[in-house]
Design a protein around this motif. Structure first.
Motif, PDB file in Angstrom:
ATOM      1  N   UNK A 190       0.857  -1.046  -0.055  1.00 11.31           N
ATOM      2  CA  UNK A 190      -0.144   0.184   0.104  1.00 11.31           C
ATOM      3  C   UNK A 190       0.791   1.184   0.024  1.00 11.31           C
ATOM      4  N   UNK A 191       1.994   1.386   0.787  1.00 12.39           N
ATOM      5  CA  UNK A 191       3.064   2.351   0.944  1.00 12.39           C
ATOM      6  C   UNK A 191       3.440   2.634  -0.398  1.00 12.39           C
ATOM      7  N   UNK A 192       3.723   1.519  -1.274  1.00 16.71           N
ATOM      8  CA  UNK A 192       4.659   1.603  -2.701  1.00 16.71           C
ATOM      9  C   UNK A 192       3.451   2.227  -3.715  1.00 16.71           C
ATOM     10  N   UNK A 193       2.221   1.598  -3.644  1.00 20.47           N
ATOM     11  CA  UNK A 193       1.159   2.368  -4.143  1.00 20.47           C
ATOM     12  C   UNK A 193       0.942   3.709  -4.037  1.00 20.47           C
ATOM     13  N   UNK A 194       0.919   3.931  -2.830  1.00 25.37           N
ATOM     14  CA  UNK A 194       0.534   5.444  -2.538  1.00 25.37           C
ATOM     15  C   UNK A 194       1.625   6.370  -3.145  1.00 25.37           C
ATOM     16  N   UNK A 195       3.029   5.960  -3.214  1.00 20.17           N
ATOM     17  CA  UNK A 195       4.043   6.488  -3.523  1.00 20.17           C
ATOM     18  C   UNK A 195       3.882   6.885  -5.298  1.00 20.17           C
TER      19      UNK A 195
END
Length: 169
Positions: free
Chosen positions: A10-15
């Motif tokens: 999810x953090x990668x997707x947010x970035x």
């Protein structure tokens, strides 16, 4: 383990979402300025913005699913006793995984079919736009799988965000 993997995804997707959104803003703004101020433009910016919009949409779906923010109908499930709620959640997760698998299979097929088709202006393979659905299918599947594991362990689902709450409350 899976919860950390989902959190990292999810953090990668947010970035990636932030980068895609920034790219869209820069390209569209530059194109507007060039068209109105200099009577020219960046031809490829419209096509690339469309590609990025597809990625923003699918990555956003993964992020919202990870936060428990998608629309849901839980009126009946909430009226059931705890065991019934857990059974409904497990059944719901299994059905969503099935749908996610069907979606992922179709997205993968479309991606492969369109890798040889090139966009008219940029020349990029159209399969790259369809690949957003593949990434979303994997991401959504991971989020659902993590929720299924939590449900099987008897853990409560994540609370959906309260969109009606006042900021800072």
């Amino acid at each position: 383990m899976i919860h950390r993997l989902v959190g990292a995804a999810v953090r990668v997707a947010e970035g990636l979402l932030a980068l895609a959104l920034a790219g869209m803003i820069v390209m569209v703004f530059a194109n507007v300025v060039l068209r109105y101020a200099f009577d020219s433009g960046i031809t490829v910016s419209e096509e690339l913005s469309r590609f990025l919009f597809v990625w923003v949409t699918f990555l956003g779906a993964v992020i919202v699913m990870g936060q428990g923010g998608h629309l849901g109908f839980d009126l009946v499930a909430r009226a059931l006793p705890r065991a019934g709620q857990r059974a409904c959640r497990i059944l719901s997760d299994l059905l969503m995984l099935l749908c996610c698998g069907v979606f992922l299979r179709g997205a993968w097929t479309q991606t492969l079919l369109n890798l040889d088709n090139l966009a008219p202006v940029s020349g990029l393979p159209l399969g790259w736009a369809y690949a957003a659905a593949v990434v979303a299918g994997v991401g959504l599947g991971l989020v659902i799988l993590a929720d299924l594991i939590a449900a099987l362990r008897g853990q409560n689902p994540p609370a959906p965000p309260d969109v009606l709450a006042e900021p800072g409350a």
